[in-house]
Structure formats: C-alpha cells, structure tokens
Write a protein that holds these residues in place. Structure first.
Motif, PDB file in Angstrom:
ATOM      1  N   SER A 142      -0.198  17.374   2.637  1.00 23.66           N
ATOM      2  CA  SER A 142      -0.436  16.339   1.621  1.00 23.66           C
ATOM      3  C   SER A 142       0.718  16.340   0.620  1.00 23.66           C
ATOM      4  CB  SER A 142      -1.760  16.590   0.899  1.00 23.66           C
ATOM      5  OG  SER A 142      -1.713  17.789   0.147  1.00 23.66           O
ATOM      6  N   THR A 143       1.030  15.154   0.051  1.00 21.92           N
ATOM      7  CA  THR A 143       2.144  15.060  -0.897  1.00 21.92           C
ATOM      8  C   THR A 143       1.629  15.176  -2.337  1.00 21.92           C
ATOM      9  OG1 THR A 143       1.945  12.651  -1.100  1.00 21.92           O
ATOM     10  CG2 THR A 143       3.408  13.492   0.654  1.00 21.92           C
ATOM     11  N   ILE A 144       2.554  15.536  -3.217  1.00 19.13           N
ATOM     12  CA  ILE A 144       2.182  15.601  -4.638  1.00 19.13           C
ATOM     13  C   ILE A 144       1.799  14.206  -5.140  1.00 19.13           C
ATOM     14  CG2 ILE A 144       3.231  15.845  -6.933  1.00 19.13           C
ATOM     15  CD1 ILE A 144       2.119  18.453  -5.830  1.00 19.13           C
ATOM     16  N   PRO A 185      -5.476  21.810  -2.243  1.00 19.41           N
ATOM     17  CA  PRO A 185      -6.361  21.091  -1.324  1.00 19.41           C
ATOM     18  C   PRO A 185      -6.247  21.647   0.095  1.00 19.41           C
ATOM     19  CG  PRO A 185      -4.525  19.694  -2.057  1.00 19.41           C
ATOM     20  CD  PRO A 185      -4.486  20.931  -2.880  1.00 19.41           C
ATOM     21  N   GLY A 186      -7.329  21.526   0.836  1.00 11.70           N
ATOM     22  CA  GLY A 186      -7.343  22.044   2.207  1.00 11.70           C
ATOM     23  C   GLY A 186      -6.191  21.481   3.040  1.00 11.70           C
ATOM     24  N   SER A 187      -5.680  20.321   2.636  1.00 13.81           N
ATOM     25  CA  SER A 187      -4.609  19.640   3.373  1.00 13.81           C
ATOM     26  C   SER A 187      -3.224  20.010   2.864  1.00 13.81           C
ATOM     27  CB  SER A 187      -4.800  18.131   3.188  1.00 13.81           C
ATOM     28  OG  SER A 187      -4.906  17.851   1.791  1.00 13.81           O
ATOM     29  N   MET A 188      -3.117  21.051   2.040  1.00 13.58           N
ATOM     30  CA  MET A 188      -1.885  21.286   1.264  1.00 13.58           C
ATOM     31  C   MET A 188      -0.617  21.453   2.100  1.00 13.58           C
ATOM     32  SD  MET A 188      -2.521  25.122  -0.240  1.00 13.58           S
ATOM     33  CE  MET A 188      -0.984  25.218  -1.155  1.00 13.58           C
ATOM     34  N   ASN A 247      -6.097  12.685  -7.754  1.00  9.50           N
ATOM     35  CA  ASN A 247      -6.528  13.811  -8.602  1.00  9.50           C
ATOM     36  C   ASN A 247      -7.227  14.867  -7.745  1.00  9.50           C
ATOM     37  OD1 ASN A 247      -6.923  15.420 -10.816  1.00  9.50           O
ATOM     38  ND2 ASN A 247      -8.740  14.321 -11.525  1.00  9.50           N
ATOM     39  N   SER A 248      -6.514  15.329  -6.743  1.00  9.00           N
ATOM     40  CA  SER A 248      -7.124  16.222  -5.751  1.00  9.00           C
ATOM     41  C   SER A 248      -7.530  17.567  -6.338  1.00  9.00           C
ATOM     42  CB  SER A 248      -6.131  16.473  -4.617  1.00  9.00           C
ATOM     43  OG  SER A 248      -5.907  15.265  -3.942  1.00  9.00           O
ATOM     44  N   GLY A 249      -8.580  18.101  -5.754  1.00  9.53           N
ATOM     45  CA  GLY A 249      -9.037  19.445  -6.104  1.00  9.53           C
ATOM     46  C   GLY A 249      -8.609  20.415  -5.013  1.00  9.53           C
ATOM     47  N   VAL A 303       0.865  -1.182   0.000  1.00  5.07           N
ATOM     48  CA  VAL A 303       0.000   0.000   0.000  1.00  5.07           C
ATOM     49  C   VAL A 303       0.902   1.232   0.000  1.00  5.07           C
ATOM     50  CG1 VAL A 303      -1.777   1.287   1.246  1.00  5.07           C
ATOM     51  CG2 VAL A 303      -1.871  -1.210   1.175  1.00  5.07           C
ATOM     52  N   THR A 304       0.814   2.004  -1.076  1.00  2.00           N
ATOM     53  CA  THR A 304       1.639   3.211  -1.177  1.00  2.00           C
ATOM     54  C   THR A 304       1.005   4.296  -0.321  1.00  2.00           C
ATOM     55  OG1 THR A 304       1.969   2.559  -3.466  1.00  2.00           O
ATOM     56  CG2 THR A 304       2.783   4.730  -2.824  1.00  2.00           C
ATOM     57  N   ARG A 305       1.861   5.089   0.324  1.00  2.00           N
ATOM     58  CA  ARG A 305       1.351   6.114   1.219  1.00  2.00           C
ATOM     59  C   ARG A 305       2.159   7.398   1.077  1.00  2.00           C
ATOM     60  NH1 ARG A 305      -1.542   5.640   6.432  1.00  2.00           N
ATOM     61  NH2 ARG A 305      -1.041   7.441   7.698  1.00  2.00           N
ATOM     62  N   GLY A 306       1.422   8.515   1.061  1.00  3.43           N
ATOM     63  CA  GLY A 306       2.070   9.814   1.148  1.00  3.43           C
ATOM     64  C   GLY A 306       1.986  10.243   2.602  1.00  3.43           C
ATOM     65  N   SER A 307       1.187  11.302   2.858  1.00  2.00           N
ATOM     66  CA  SER A 307       1.060  11.782   4.239  1.00  2.00           C
ATOM     67  C   SER A 307      -0.130  11.178   4.978  1.00  2.00           C
ATOM     68  CB  SER A 307       0.928  13.307   4.246  1.00  2.00           C
ATOM     69  OG  SER A 307       2.121  13.871   3.784  1.00  2.00           O
ATOM     70  N   GLY A 308      -0.904  10.344   4.300  1.00  2.00           N
ATOM     71  CA  GLY A 308      -2.026   9.681   4.970  1.00  2.00           C
ATOM     72  C   GLY A 308      -3.164  10.628   5.313  1.00  2.00           C
ATOM     73  N   THR A 309      -3.370  11.680   4.503  1.00  2.00           N
ATOM     74  CA  THR A 309      -4.489  12.600   4.769  1.00  2.00           C
ATOM     75  C   THR A 309      -5.736  12.218   3.965  1.00  2.00           C
ATOM     76  OG1 THR A 309      -3.882  14.126   2.999  1.00  2.00           O
ATOM     77  CG2 THR A 309      -2.901  14.536   5.156  1.00  2.00           C
ATOM     78  N   GLY A 310      -5.652  11.131   3.214  1.00  2.00           N
ATOM     79  CA  GLY A 310      -6.759  10.737   2.340  1.00  2.00           C
ATOM     80  C   GLY A 310      -8.066  10.566   3.105  1.00  2.00           C
ATOM     81  N   LEU A 311      -9.168  10.831   2.402  1.00  2.00           N
ATOM     82  CA  LEU A 311     -10.476  10.799   3.065  1.00  2.00           C
ATOM     83  C   LEU A 311     -11.382   9.703   2.508  1.00  2.00           C
ATOM     84  CD1 LEU A 311     -11.052  14.661   3.381  1.00  2.00           C
ATOM     85  CD2 LEU A 311     -10.527  13.055   5.217  1.00  2.00           C
ATOM     86  N   GLY A 346       0.337  11.854  -3.477  1.00  2.00           N
ATOM     87  CA  GLY A 346      -1.041  11.625  -3.028  1.00  2.00           C
ATOM     88  C   GLY A 346      -2.023  12.467  -3.836  1.00  2.00           C
ATOM     89  N   ASN A 347      -1.657  13.712  -4.107  1.00  2.00           N
ATOM     90  CA  ASN A 347      -2.534  14.602  -4.898  1.00  2.00           C
ATOM     91  C   ASN A 347      -2.797  14.010  -6.288  1.00  2.00           C
ATOM     92  OD1 ASN A 347      -1.269  17.917  -3.868  1.00  2.00           O
ATOM     93  ND2 ASN A 347      -2.350  16.356  -2.726  1.00  2.00           N
ATOM     94  N   VAL A 348      -1.709  13.502  -6.910  1.00  2.00           N
ATOM     95  CA  VAL A 348      -1.871  12.942  -8.261  1.00  2.00           C
ATOM     96  C   VAL A 348      -2.682  11.646  -8.187  1.00  2.00           C
ATOM     97  CG1 VAL A 348      -0.651  11.990 -10.262  1.00  2.00           C
ATOM     98  CG2 VAL A 348       0.247  14.026  -9.100  1.00  2.00           C
TER      99      VAL A 348
END
Ligand SMILES: Cc1cc2nc3c(=O)[nH]c(=O)nc-3n(C[C@H](O)[C@H](O)[C@H](O)COP(=O)(O)OP(=O)(O)OC[C@H]3O[C@@H](n4cnc5c(N)ncnc54)[C@H](O)[C@@H]3O)c2cc1C
Length: 460
Positions: free
Chosen positions: A140-142, A134-137, A149-151, A69-77, A144-146
């Motif tokens: 949050s990592t790039i 994103p509110g988590s900017m 596809n974060s807004g 399981v790949t993980r960035g900062s773990g802010t995913g919702l 994770g954003n990619v």
C-alpha cells in the motif's frame, strides 16, 4: 464512449507517451481494487512521475470535465480506486522517492507513491519508528494510507495514519498546488486543512507529498499468543487488559475459521484446538514490557486461556504478526469471493458485537471468518462466498446490513479504517445524518465544482 483523441494526445504530451496506457490488456489490472465483486474499465491509466504532470493533468481534466480517479496500489477495500467509466486513472506509484529524513525534527518527507513498508524500513534504519502498519503495508502507498486514514495492528497504542501526518502537498482539481502543515509540533494558523484531506478518499485533491511524523523506536517488545475455548473469553480478556490501564501496541484476534485458514496458508504452528486466538504485543522500556506482559498473561489465564505462548525470539514474533497480517489473504484462498467488512464499536460493546456477528454467522449457508483489531473494537467479519451465486450474494448483503445496523445501535461506525468508497456509500446517510451529509457535499462542491475527482464515491 471513450476518452477523446485530443484529450489522449494532450495527456501523452504532458506525461510522455510511454506513461499513458490505453490498451485493453494494460487497463485490466487497473479495473478493480481489493474490493470483491466490483470491476469497471477506465479510459486510460497515467503513471505520473512529477508534481507538474499531476497539476497539468488535473487542469486539463477540469477544463474538459473528465473524471479522474487517483490510485495508489489499488489495495483499497471499499472500491475507492475503482474507475468510473472512461475516466483517467491517475496512478502515483512511480512517485516513490523518500525525499528527506529529518532527525532533528523527527520527520520524513516522502512522495505519495512510497510504500508503507519503505517508510517503516527507512525510519527503522535511522533508529526511528513509523508505527502505522496496515496489513497491506508491503504494497500500500502512503498516498493511499492518508486518503483512507488507514489503521493497522498497532493502532491501539499509537493511533492511525492521521496521527503521523504533519503536512502534505495536494493538487486541487483545477491544478492548483496547495501546501498544508509543516514541521512545527504546534500550529493553529487557520483551519487544519491537512485533516480535511486525510480520509478524503481521493474526492477533494490529489496528495503528491506527505510530511510524516516519526517517533523514537521502542527499546524492547514482547509478543504473546493466547488461545480460548470461547470467543467471549478472549473479548473479556481484552476488556480486562484495557480496564487494568494497560495499552498494548497490539491486541488482535482470529476466530476458529480464520485460525485454520491462516495456519493452512502460513504454517506458523498456530494452535488449532480453540475457538479464538489473541495476538498480544507490548513494547517500550524493558521493565514496563516485562510487567505488562506478565499482567496480560495473568488476565488471559484468569479468563480461562487454554494456552499462553510467549514468542521466544524476534523471528517467532515476526512470524506471528505476519500470520495475523495474512488473515485476509488466507481467507481469500478458500472461496471464489471474499467480502471483508470493518464494523467498529466502542470497546465497551465489543463482546456484544462479537456475539452478534457470531449469531449472524450461524445463519444457514453463510460462511464467515472473523478477525480484527480487538483492542480497537474494529472487527473484520469476512464472508466467504461466490459472487456468481446471486441468491447467496443477496443473503450476504442482508447479513451485512444487520451487522452495520447493530454496530450503529451500539454507538459504533460502519467503517473503522477501510473507508466508504462505493461499497458503503448507501450506508453513509443513515450513519452521518442530514447535517453532516450537507456539510460534506458543500465542502466537496467548494473544492471540486465540476465534480471530476472520484465521482460517485462516498456520495453522489
Ligand atoms: C490484504 C489487505 C490488508 C489490509 N489491511 C488493512 C489494515 O490493516 N488497515 C487498513 O486501514 N486498511 C487495510 N487494507 C486496505 C488498504 O490496503 C488501505 O486502504 C490502503 O491505505 C490503500 O492504499 P493503496 O495505495 O492501495 O490505495 P488505493 O487502493 O489505490 O486507493 C485507496 C483510496 O485512496 C485514494 N488515493 C490513493 N492515493 C491517493 C493520493 N495520492 N491522493 C489522493 N487520493 C488517493 C484512491 O482514490 C482511493 O479512494 C488492507 C487491504 C488488503 C488487500
């Protein structure tokens, strides 16, 4: 069952023993992400630092058929980086270098673990602009954003992460390294594989580098707050602004519950005597900004705004935007469990959807704060609840089903930016239909025949 000792030894050899975490207390922070009520212990966590390590780890995992399981900062919702039992958590936050800022091509090459804020700051320091916010900017990592596809708050005018990705380096589940995209403004050579990996939620490959598109920095900006006695009036203002062919960079809203929680948390002086608050921001050439701001104020007043306040300086503007960014955290303080959703509808259906969410919120003993990207039709109804109360959790789940059904009925989607992950997996087949589900499954099987990457996410 835990990870085999020989697998762990091999992982330590690849990444260095200090980069492989196996102690319970070290694993606990990686056993959940930003999604409420989901927790699972991994087998180990690896803090990778190089492409070669990522490639070797995937090759090994693929041979042993071990879940990764790949993980960035773990802010995913949506539970995307939640571990599967005894999996390897491949965390990329240590791959955090900005590799190149190319002014001639308006691009920036970064490793996947760089935070969104670092990218935005580096672009700003060069007089350029990276809009996705994103509110988590801050964390949050790039990557994770990619992958999601974060807004963000500026999505209405500038688009989402996808619109700013020119290329990327991806490690496939068998360890092979693939480059897709480049610095060309135009490129139609073959399938657009980068678009396949954007939004793939860690199920198709591990993104290790991203080539980002930058744009010139807008020369001026105006930030305003308008308050309304009824949510409908705010929604109508948004429709009127879009109908007047004004595309502000930000059109965000907060409902009464959220306004009170945010003010209590951030203390920025938000007006409390209202049912809805609109945060409006326009940027660009100073003359256009002045013109658009005046028109937006006029439309807000025409729709009965109780108050329209223009931020007097950059500090006030930043505080107002920060207050909106803090909405989720502010709501999270008032209940043991905060479940945030992101039903999204076409903008023409926004007022109907907002009324529907409000009606659901009226149901006895359910507490909802709603905020979101009103200009994008992207709502975040947020249930303030307690996961220990099984009966209440059941009612919350039923309410979400109603909200998603209504979003689909209105031509909308079950997620505008947070992804499917685990949290919305059960809603995807109904939304996507048989043909899309089959193609998605076949794509996944083609890239990851052993099913090692993020198993059980998005679909089984
Ligand atoms: C307070 C708060 C506010 C938020 N606001 C917004 C918002 O405004 N807009 C929005 O869209 N989202 C928002 N989010 C959700 C979240 O921050 C985003 O989804 C973000 O992009 C996740 O980044 P991350 O680094 O934390 O990724 P993680 O949570 O670690 O991972 C998310 C998913 O991406 C995968 N992944 C991570 N890195 C990689 C990689 N390098 N290669 C392949 N797959 C990878 C993971 O497997 C997982 O499926 C918010 C979250 C919080 C907590």
């Amino acid at each position: 069952m835990s990870l085999a000792q020989n697998t762990l030894s091999e992982l330590r050899r690849i990444a260095g023993p200090e980069k492989v975490l196996t102690e319970k207390e070290d694993l606990i922070p990686y056993s959940f992400d930003g999604t409420a009520a989901l927790q699972q212990m991994p087998g180990c966590v690896i803090l990778a630092t190089t492409l070669e390590q990522v490639s070797a780890i995937l090759k090994l995992a693929n041979e042993n058929k071990t879940a990764v399981v790949t993980r960035g900062s773990g802010t995913g919702l949506s539970g995307g980086s939640l571990p599967s039992p005894d999996c390897i958590i491949l965390c990329l936050v240590k791959m955090d270098r900005i590799l190149e800022l190319d002014r001639a091509n308006l691009s920036m090459m970064v490793e996947a673990g760089v935070t969104t804020l670092q990218v935005a700051d580096a672009a700003a320091a060069a007089g350029l602009f990276y809009p996705p916010d994103p509110g988590s900017m801050k964390i949050s990592t790039i990557g994770g954003n990619v992958a999601e596809n974060s807004g963000g708050l500026r999505g209405l005018k500038y688009g989402v992460t996808r619109n700013f990705v020119m290329g990327m380096e991806v490690v496939l589940p068998n360890g092979e390294v693939l480059w897709t995209g480049n610095k060309c403004v135009k490129d139609v050579a073959g399938y657009s594989l980068k678009d396949l990996f954007i939004g793939s939620e860690g199920t198709l490959g591990v993104i290790t580098k991203v080539l980002l598109r930058l744009i010139p920095k807008p020369s001026s900006k105006k930030t305003m707050v308008a308050t309304f006695a009824q949510m409908d009036h705010a929604a109508q203002t948004v429709s009127d602004i879009i109908a007047a062919q004004i595309i502000p960079c930000t059109l965000e809203f907060l409902d009464r519950t959220t306004i009170h929680c945010v003010e209590d948390y951030a203390k920025v002086g938000l007006p409390l005597d209202c049912e809805a608050l609109l945060l409006m921001e326009t940027d660009g050439h100073p003359a256009a900004v002045a013109d658009e701001a005046a028109k937006m104020e006029e439309l807000a007043r025409k729709n009965g705004a109780l108050q329209v306040r223009v931020a007097k300086d950059e500090t006030e503007a930043t505080n107002l935007a920060a207050a909106r960014r803090g909405a989720f955290s502010a709501l999270a303080r008032v209940a043991p469990t905060t479940i945030l959703e992101d039903a999204t509808v076409p903008r023409s259906e926004l007022a109907k959807m907002i009324r529907f969410v409000a009606a659901v919120a009226q149901k006895p003993r359910l507490r909802i704060g709603t905020f979101g990207h009103m200009g994008d039709g992207n709502l975040h109804p947020t249930f303030l609840t307690d996961e220990r109360n099984k009966e209440e959790m059941h009612r919350v789940e039923e309410a979400f089903k109603e909200i998603f059904d209504e979003a689909i009925r209105l031509g909308g989607t079950i997620t505008g930016e947070h992804g499917i992950g685990l949290a919305k997996k059960s809603f995807l087949p109904k939304f996507a239909g048989d043909a899309q589900m089959r193609v998605m499954r076949e794509l996944r099987r083609a890239l990851d025949p052993n099913g090692i990457l993020n198993p059980g996410k998005m679909f089984d």
